[in-house]
Design a protein around this motif. Sequence first.
Motif, PDB file in Angstrom:
ATOM      1  N   TYR A 163     -10.810  -2.866   2.315  1.00 59.27           N
ATOM      2  CA  TYR A 163     -10.157  -4.149   2.071  1.00 59.27           C
ATOM      3  C   TYR A 163     -11.000  -5.258   2.700  1.00 59.27           C
ATOM      4  O   TYR A 163     -11.981  -4.995   3.420  1.00 59.27           O
ATOM      5  CB  TYR A 163      -8.739  -4.155   2.646  1.00 59.27           C
ATOM      6  N   THR A 182      -2.183  -8.260   6.437  1.00 61.40           N
ATOM      7  CA  THR A 182      -2.434  -8.524   5.014  1.00 61.40           C
ATOM      8  C   THR A 182      -3.879  -8.981   4.859  1.00 61.40           C
ATOM      9  O   THR A 182      -4.342  -9.875   5.579  1.00 61.40           O
ATOM     10  CB  THR A 182      -1.471  -9.596   4.471  1.00 61.40           C
ATOM     11  N   ASN A 213      -6.013   5.221  -0.299  1.00 68.11           N
ATOM     12  CA  ASN A 213      -6.492   5.569   1.045  1.00 68.11           C
ATOM     13  C   ASN A 213      -6.422   4.408   2.024  1.00 68.11           C
ATOM     14  O   ASN A 213      -6.798   4.567   3.192  1.00 68.11           O
ATOM     15  CB  ASN A 213      -7.934   6.068   0.971  1.00 68.11           C
ATOM     16  N   GLN A 214      -5.975   3.227   1.559  1.00 69.53           N
ATOM     17  CA  GLN A 214      -5.917   2.027   2.400  1.00 69.53           C
ATOM     18  C   GLN A 214      -7.268   1.775   3.081  1.00 69.53           C
ATOM     19  O   GLN A 214      -7.377   1.718   4.313  1.00 69.53           O
ATOM     20  CB  GLN A 214      -4.804   2.139   3.445  1.00 69.53           C
ATOM     21  N   GLU A 215      -8.290   1.584   2.251  1.00 68.70           N
ATOM     22  CA  GLU A 215      -9.637   1.391   2.771  1.00 68.70           C
ATOM     23  C   GLU A 215     -10.379   0.339   1.947  1.00 68.70           C
ATOM     24  O   GLU A 215      -9.947  -0.034   0.856  1.00 68.70           O
ATOM     25  CB  GLU A 215     -10.415   2.712   2.735  1.00 68.70           C
ATOM     26  N   ARG A 249      -7.806   1.103  11.565  1.00 68.95           N
ATOM     27  CA  ARG A 249      -7.320  -0.056  10.834  1.00 68.95           C
ATOM     28  C   ARG A 249      -6.145  -0.681  11.569  1.00 68.95           C
ATOM     29  O   ARG A 249      -5.383   0.009  12.248  1.00 68.95           O
ATOM     30  CB  ARG A 249      -6.943   0.298   9.389  1.00 68.95           C
ATOM     31  N   TRP A 304      -7.213   2.088  -2.821  1.00 69.64           N
ATOM     32  CA  TRP A 304      -5.867   1.596  -2.544  1.00 69.64           C
ATOM     33  C   TRP A 304      -4.999   2.719  -1.983  1.00 69.64           C
ATOM     34  O   TRP A 304      -4.258   2.521  -1.021  1.00 69.64           O
ATOM     35  CB  TRP A 304      -5.264   1.038  -3.832  1.00 69.64           C
ATOM     36  N   SER A 359       0.856  -1.189   0.000  1.00 73.38           N
ATOM     37  CA  SER A 359       0.000   0.000   0.000  1.00 73.38           C
ATOM     38  C   SER A 359       0.890   1.238   0.000  1.00 73.38           C
ATOM     39  O   SER A 359       1.986   1.213   0.561  1.00 73.38           O
ATOM     40  CB  SER A 359      -0.905   0.022   1.234  1.00 73.38           C
ATOM     41  N   LEU A 386      -3.224  -7.826   0.251  1.00 74.46           N
ATOM     42  CA  LEU A 386      -2.931  -6.397   0.341  1.00 74.46           C
ATOM     43  C   LEU A 386      -2.377  -6.089   1.721  1.00 74.46           C
ATOM     44  O   LEU A 386      -3.001  -6.405   2.738  1.00 74.46           O
ATOM     45  CB  LEU A 386      -4.209  -5.586   0.096  1.00 74.46           C
ATOM     46  N   LYS A 387      -1.200  -5.464   1.764  1.00 73.76           N
ATOM     47  CA  LYS A 387      -0.604  -5.118   3.046  1.00 73.76           C
ATOM     48  C   LYS A 387      -1.108  -3.756   3.498  1.00 73.76           C
ATOM     49  O   LYS A 387      -0.979  -2.762   2.794  1.00 73.76           O
ATOM     50  CB  LYS A 387       0.925  -5.099   2.947  1.00 73.76           C
ATOM     51  N   ILE A 388      -1.688  -3.732   4.684  1.00 77.18           N
ATOM     52  CA  ILE A 388      -2.241  -2.510   5.263  1.00 77.18           C
ATOM     53  C   ILE A 388      -1.374  -2.105   6.452  1.00 77.18           C
ATOM     54  O   ILE A 388      -1.002  -2.946   7.287  1.00 77.18           O
ATOM     55  CB  ILE A 388      -3.696  -2.723   5.724  1.00 77.18           C
ATOM     56  N   SER A 389      -1.045  -0.827   6.516  1.00 75.10           N
ATOM     57  CA  SER A 389      -0.244  -0.327   7.625  1.00 75.10           C
ATOM     58  C   SER A 389      -1.145   0.138   8.762  1.00 75.10           C
ATOM     59  O   SER A 389      -2.343   0.347   8.587  1.00 75.10           O
ATOM     60  CB  SER A 389       0.644   0.824   7.149  1.00 75.10           C
TER      61      SER A 389
END
Length: 329
Positions: free
Chosen positions: A151, A173, A147-149, A169, A145, A8, A161-164
């Motif tokens: 998923y 992954t 915005n890392q949202e 959140r 992607w 991400s 998908l790797k989320i920080s």
Amino acid sequence: MDLAYIPSPSTGVIDLGPIPLRGYAFCIIIGVFVAVWFGNKRWIARGGRAGTVADIAVWAVPFGLVGGRLYHVITDYQLYFSDGENWVDAFKIWQGGLGIWGAIALGAVGAWIGCRRRGIPLPAWADALAPGIAFAQAIGRWGNWFNQELYGKPTDLPWALKISEGPNRVAGTYHPTFLYESLWCVGVALLVIWADRRFKLGHGRAFALYVAAYCTGRAWIEYMRVDEAHHILGLRLNVWTAVIVFVLAVAYIVISAKVRPGREEVVEPGAAEAAEGAEDATEGAEDAKDATEDAKDADSASDAGGDVERDDEDRAPGKNGTAKAAKNG
């Protein structure tokens, strides 16, 4: 240890000097341009005028953005109006949050206004734009992607998908549901293009096919998501919405095919006459060009004839002088 995953971005904003370029907004804008460009090509192929799709999109796009945001805020009101939340964030569309159901519904209202102003049928315009909208959704999903949202459930698949770590959140992954939906929308667009060519869909049936096909994918993709959502009888609200809209779209296809079979012969009044006028003007210009070339050729021939006559006149005195000399001799 994860051997493979989709990373991400560390940030969803790129600063171009004093101007922040937000990935979410950028994806939405690119999607709109693709939809209008491809829709324009299909509209012209159906007998419409170039530029009509863009003129109507001026009405449809703003309505669609407002409708999409309203649907998101209403169905996820707790994110903005519960204790500890700032209601002003409801207007920060660049942070993500557009509901496709509201975007299509209110966007259709804007398109209807634009179509009435141009005197063209809304179903025909919607048919031309249908696959372009699907392509636009495919592009727009990549904004999630950035915005890392949105998923899905945790997974260790190679395409996870790797989320920080961040607000609301947990690092890890997860299933890249944004990617699943993006690929599904591409497939929907290709399906509509194929079916439209194969069966000559008209009177809004190509658009209804897009809606039905999208809802089919959205239902199972929505089921995989883990973000907070309202549930009815154990299913997420958007799953129920997808099921209901799917049934309505299929019913429209069946009823419309019986009531209005085939495709519209005229999608935009005056477009054929304008095309014929343009063709006549082109032919007239070509005729004028040919006439000019013929005139030039005639002038060249005349000049050549004059040169021959002058040559004969120039040679005539010489011949007379030779004859006189022979007689005297």
